[in-house]
Motif scaffolding. Structure first.
Motif, PDB file in Angstrom:
ATOM      1  N   LEU A 139      11.636 -18.331  -6.577  1.00 19.77           N
ATOM      2  CA  LEU A 139      10.332 -18.571  -5.962  1.00 19.77           C
ATOM      3  C   LEU A 139       9.299 -17.652  -6.610  1.00 19.77           C
ATOM      4  CD1 LEU A 139       9.282 -20.399  -3.664  1.00 19.77           C
ATOM      5  CD2 LEU A 139       9.621 -18.492  -2.123  1.00 19.77           C
ATOM      6  N   ASN A 140       8.204 -18.223  -7.081  1.00 17.41           N
ATOM      7  CA  ASN A 140       7.179 -17.451  -7.796  1.00 17.41           C
ATOM      8  C   ASN A 140       6.277 -16.638  -6.873  1.00 17.41           C
ATOM      9  OD1 ASN A 140       7.991 -18.330 -10.352  1.00 17.41           O
ATOM     10  ND2 ASN A 140       6.770 -20.192 -10.174  1.00 17.41           N
ATOM     11  N   ASP A 141       6.075 -17.104  -5.664  1.00 14.40           N
ATOM     12  CA  ASP A 141       5.187 -16.423  -4.725  1.00 14.40           C
ATOM     13  C   ASP A 141       5.936 -15.236  -4.111  1.00 14.40           C
ATOM     14  OD1 ASP A 141       3.710 -15.574  -2.505  1.00 14.40           O
ATOM     15  OD2 ASP A 141       3.086 -17.604  -1.968  1.00 14.40           O
ATOM     16  N   LYS A 142       5.603 -14.041  -4.582  1.00  8.42           N
ATOM     17  CA  LYS A 142       6.306 -12.828  -4.154  1.00  8.42           C
ATOM     18  C   LYS A 142       6.212 -12.600  -2.644  1.00  8.42           C
ATOM     19  CE  LYS A 142       6.339  -7.854  -4.778  1.00  8.42           C
ATOM     20  NZ  LYS A 142       5.612  -6.694  -5.237  1.00  8.42           N
ATOM     21  N   ASN A 143       5.037 -12.816  -2.067  1.00 14.44           N
ATOM     22  CA  ASN A 143       4.855 -12.588  -0.628  1.00 14.44           C
ATOM     23  C   ASN A 143       5.696 -13.559   0.203  1.00 14.44           C
ATOM     24  OD1 ASN A 143       3.038 -10.492  -1.041  1.00 14.44           O
ATOM     25  ND2 ASN A 143       1.277 -11.853  -1.047  1.00 14.44           N
ATOM     26  N   THR A 144       5.716 -14.810  -0.212  1.00 11.98           N
ATOM     27  CA  THR A 144       6.512 -15.804   0.511  1.00 11.98           C
ATOM     28  C   THR A 144       7.998 -15.507   0.363  1.00 11.98           C
ATOM     29  OG1 THR A 144       4.787 -17.475   0.237  1.00 11.98           O
ATOM     30  CG2 THR A 144       7.005 -18.280   0.749  1.00 11.98           C
ATOM     31  N   LYS A 145       8.405 -15.132  -0.848  1.00 10.68           N
ATOM     32  CA  LYS A 145       9.805 -14.795  -1.085  1.00 10.68           C
ATOM     33  C   LYS A 145      10.223 -13.619  -0.194  1.00 10.68           C
ATOM     34  CE  LYS A 145      10.723 -13.934  -5.351  1.00 10.68           C
ATOM     35  NZ  LYS A 145      11.125 -13.536  -6.705  1.00 10.68           N
ATOM     36  N   GLU A 146       9.390 -12.617  -0.108  1.00  7.17           N
ATOM     37  CA  GLU A 146       9.685 -11.442   0.719  1.00  7.17           C
ATOM     38  C   GLU A 146       9.718 -11.807   2.203  1.00  7.17           C
ATOM     39  OE1 GLU A 146       7.305  -7.398   1.655  1.00  7.17           O
ATOM     40  OE2 GLU A 146       7.660  -7.791  -0.479  1.00  7.17           O
ATOM     41  N   LEU A 147       8.785 -12.633   2.642  1.00 10.97           N
ATOM     42  CA  LEU A 147       8.745 -13.066   4.034  1.00 10.97           C
ATOM     43  C   LEU A 147      10.022 -13.821   4.398  1.00 10.97           C
ATOM     44  CD1 LEU A 147       6.652 -13.350   6.524  1.00 10.97           C
ATOM     45  CD2 LEU A 147       6.445 -15.685   5.689  1.00 10.97           C
ATOM     46  N   ILE A 148      10.438 -14.746   3.541  1.00 18.28           N
ATOM     47  CA  ILE A 148      11.655 -15.532   3.783  1.00 18.28           C
ATOM     48  C   ILE A 148      12.879 -14.618   3.782  1.00 18.28           C
ATOM     49  CG2 ILE A 148      13.196 -17.279   2.776  1.00 18.28           C
ATOM     50  CD1 ILE A 148      10.640 -18.785   1.885  1.00 18.28           C
ATOM     51  N   PHE A 149      12.981 -13.757   2.789  1.00 18.33           N
ATOM     52  CA  PHE A 149      14.132 -12.861   2.709  1.00 18.33           C
ATOM     53  C   PHE A 149      14.230 -11.978   3.956  1.00 18.33           C
ATOM     54  CE2 PHE A 149      15.939  -8.691   1.695  1.00 18.33           C
ATOM     55  CZ  PHE A 149      17.242  -9.080   1.402  1.00 18.33           C
ATOM     56  N   ASN A 150      13.121 -11.379   4.339  1.00 17.54           N
ATOM     57  CA  ASN A 150      13.133 -10.490   5.508  1.00 17.54           C
ATOM     58  C   ASN A 150      13.504 -11.236   6.784  1.00 17.54           C
ATOM     59  OD1 ASN A 150      12.579  -8.150   4.084  1.00 17.54           O
ATOM     60  ND2 ASN A 150      10.370  -8.433   4.261  1.00 17.54           N
ATOM     61  N   TYR A 151      13.013 -12.457   6.907  1.00 17.70           N
ATOM     62  CA  TYR A 151      13.372 -13.242   8.090  1.00 17.70           C
ATOM     63  C   TYR A 151      14.866 -13.538   8.099  1.00 17.70           C
ATOM     64  CZ  TYR A 151      13.604 -16.871  11.599  1.00 17.70           C
ATOM     65  OH  TYR A 151      13.943 -17.587  12.713  1.00 17.70           O
ATOM     66  N   LEU A 152      15.385 -13.999   6.972  1.00 19.88           N
ATOM     67  CA  LEU A 152      16.808 -14.359   6.898  1.00 19.88           C
ATOM     68  C   LEU A 152      17.701 -13.131   7.071  1.00 19.88           C
ATOM     69  CD1 LEU A 152      16.689 -17.009   4.051  1.00 19.88           C
ATOM     70  CD2 LEU A 152      16.946 -17.416   6.512  1.00 19.88           C
ATOM     71  N   LYS A 153      17.265 -12.011   6.546  1.00 21.01           N
ATOM     72  CA  LYS A 153      18.026 -10.771   6.707  1.00 21.01           C
ATOM     73  C   LYS A 153      18.097 -10.387   8.183  1.00 21.01           C
ATOM     74  CE  LYS A 153      17.971  -5.944   5.244  1.00 21.01           C
ATOM     75  NZ  LYS A 153      17.212  -4.930   4.507  1.00 21.01           N
ATOM     76  N   GLY A 154      16.987 -10.482   8.873  1.00 29.09           N
ATOM     77  CA  GLY A 154      16.941 -10.140  10.293  1.00 29.09           C
ATOM     78  C   GLY A 154      17.647 -11.154  11.181  1.00 29.09           C
ATOM     79  N   ALA A 155      17.789 -12.375  10.686  1.00 28.81           N
ATOM     80  CA  ALA A 155      18.417 -13.429  11.481  1.00 28.81           C
ATOM     81  C   ALA A 155      19.934 -13.321  11.494  1.00 28.81           C
ATOM     82  CB  ALA A 155      18.002 -14.799  10.940  1.00 28.81           C
ATOM     83  N   LYS A 156      20.466 -12.498  10.636  1.00 34.18           N
ATOM     84  CA  LYS A 156      21.916 -12.260  10.580  1.00 34.18           C
ATOM     85  C   LYS A 156      22.712 -13.535  10.281  1.00 34.18           C
ATOM     86  CE  LYS A 156      21.643  -7.972  12.726  1.00 34.18           C
ATOM     87  NZ  LYS A 156      20.835  -7.217  11.841  1.00 34.18           N
ATOM     88  N   MET A 157      22.145 -14.394   9.435  1.00 30.72           N
ATOM     89  CA  MET A 157      22.830 -15.625   9.018  1.00 30.72           C
ATOM     90  C   MET A 157      23.772 -15.370   7.847  1.00 30.72           C
ATOM     91  SD  MET A 157      19.822 -18.444   8.811  1.00 30.72           S
ATOM     92  CE  MET A 157      18.546 -18.548  10.028  1.00 30.72           C
ATOM     93  N   TYR A 158      23.503 -14.296   7.125  1.00 30.50           N
ATOM     94  CA  TYR A 158      24.219 -14.008   5.886  1.00 30.50           C
ATOM     95  C   TYR A 158      25.020 -12.716   6.004  1.00 30.50           C
ATOM     96  CZ  TYR A 158      21.223 -17.482   3.596  1.00 30.50           C
ATOM     97  OH  TYR A 158      20.591 -18.645   3.224  1.00 30.50           O
ATOM     98  N   ASN A 159      26.150 -12.654   5.287  1.00 34.45           N
ATOM     99  CA  ASN A 159      26.899 -11.410   5.223  1.00 34.45           C
ATOM    100  C   ASN A 159      26.256 -10.508   4.155  1.00 34.45           C
ATOM    101  OD1 ASN A 159      27.984 -12.042   2.601  1.00 34.45           O
ATOM    102  ND2 ASN A 159      29.605 -13.243   3.562  1.00 34.45           N
TER     103      ASN A 159
END
Length: 168
Positions: A139-159
């Motif tokens: 994803l080229n949009d750094k802010n969107t990439k960071e927003l998505i990553f932080n959300y997914l990290k906090g959602a505890k969907m991934y190990n």
């Protein structure tokens, strides 16, 4: 002649103001995605703006999500199902037309991960999780990439291993 020029300038200004006034606050809509299902006022505000101005697959994807969120904010069971089904159909249509769109797959993953099982909309969780691990870094949009990553990290969907790949 001066009066005519004056009115032409007024009309040009009004046109420019109306075009500028129609911009969609997509950054705010993205940021509020995580609270749209909880906060009825936020949900209604963004849904109204998206219904009027969404013109890209991502904007229509968020419109679909906010439709589904509205199901939680109504007491009428028929309206609940209508909001949910319409939103689901809208989102699936956008994903079908742009299957490699990272943000659309993120939206669907979040919706499917958290909705109740009885709604029968959980078929793509693993597929979308894997897709995001393989593609979020592109994803080229750094802010969107960071927003998505932080959300997914906090959602505890991934190990931890998946998060390391997701965050690269």
């Amino acid at each position: 002649m001066q009066v005519k020029c004056f009115w032409i300038m007024v009309l040009q200004f009004a046109f420019i103001a109306s075009v500028v006034g129609q911009t969609l606050p997509i950054a705010e809509i993205r940021k509020d995605f995580k609270v749209g299902h909880k906060d009825e006022e936020t949900c209604k505000k963004h849904l109204e703006a998206l219904e009027k101005h969404a013109d890209s697959p991502i904007e229509r994807g968020y419109e679909a999500a906010y439709h589904m969120f509205m199901a939680k904010h109504t007491g009428n069971p028929f309206k609940k199902m209508s909001y949910f089904k319409n939103g689901r159909n809208m989102l699936e249509k956008e994903i079908k037309s742009a299957p490699n769109n990272v943000e659309l797959r993120y939206i669907r993953l979040c919706i499917q991960y958290y909705i109740p099982s009885y709604l029968g909309y959980k078929d793509n969780i693993e597929e979308d999780k894997d897709f995001l691990v393989d593609n979020l870094y592109k994803l080229n949009d750094k802010n969107t990439k960071e927003l998505i990553f932080n959300y997914l990290k906090g959602a505890k969907m991934y190990n931890d291993e998946e998060l390391a790949l997701l965050g690269r």
